[in-house]
Design a protein around this motif. Structure first.
Motif: not given
Length: 195
Positions: A108-109, A115, A136, A140, A143
């Motif tokens: 989901c990040r 995110r 996380t 992250t 991304w």
């Protein structure tokens, strides 16, 4: 970002995490572009953005932690009938989150809006904080690295990334909608079958 450099990047990404309507895609790709015309570097921008993301995620995690399961049980017991939600549904959701939560946090990040919001159910489920932080950080970092690097590579054409991100967002939201619709359909089907 032009005026405050890394601190500006950090603050904008922190705000983006706490207030999801601010799009990280714009901030990160523009940050990448800024590395071509200022003293900012790609690595420095990624680090500043990642620290901002982590702090924002931690804030939302603790908001979820404050709105803990006991408080949610009270709310669902009182008002759950409006949404056809029962405390047993929360038990099932908790069990699912215990089983798949860490993978969910990681993936989901890399989905706009989710995110940020995924940190709240992680806090509510009292996910182990060190593992929450690990997944996380990994999600992250991927991304942020992808978008900052894309912005740096495209330079003045950094906005072209946004066209791709619109398509990516629509596909991601479509997949989530299909998954939710499938889950609801499955629940309705099993409910009728049991009746």
């Amino acid at each position: 970002m032009e005026k405050f450099g890394y601190i500006g990047t950090f603050l904008l990404i922190l705000l983006e995490n706490v207030f999801p309507p601010i799009p990280s895609e714009v901030i990160l790709t523009f940050g990448g572009f800024m590395t071509t015309s200022t003293s900012m570097t790609v690595i420095g921008t990624i680090i500043a953005a990642t620290i901002g993301s982590l702090l924002g995620a931690v804030i939302l995690y603790y908001i979820g932690h404050i709105l803990n399961r006991e408080r949610l049980d009270v709310i669902v017991t009182k008002y759950g009938h409006i949404l056809r939600l029962k405390v047993s549904d929360l038990d099932k959701a908790d069990a699912w989150f215990d089983k798949y939560g860490y993978r969910t946090i990681f993936f989901c990040r890399m989905v706009p809006i989710l995110r940020s919001l995924i940190s709240i159910p992680a806090g509510m489920a009292e996910m182990k904080f060190n593992l929450f932080l690990l997944y996380t950080t990994l999600g992250t970092l991927i991304w942020n690295t992808a978008l900052v690097t894309a912005g740096a590579m495209l330079g003045e054409n950094w906005e072209k990334v946004l066209e791709f991100m619109d398509i990516y967002s629509n596909v991601a939201y479509g997949a989530i909608f299909i998954a939710i619709a499938g889950f609801i359909g499955y629940k309705i089907y099993t409910g009728r079958k049991a009746a």
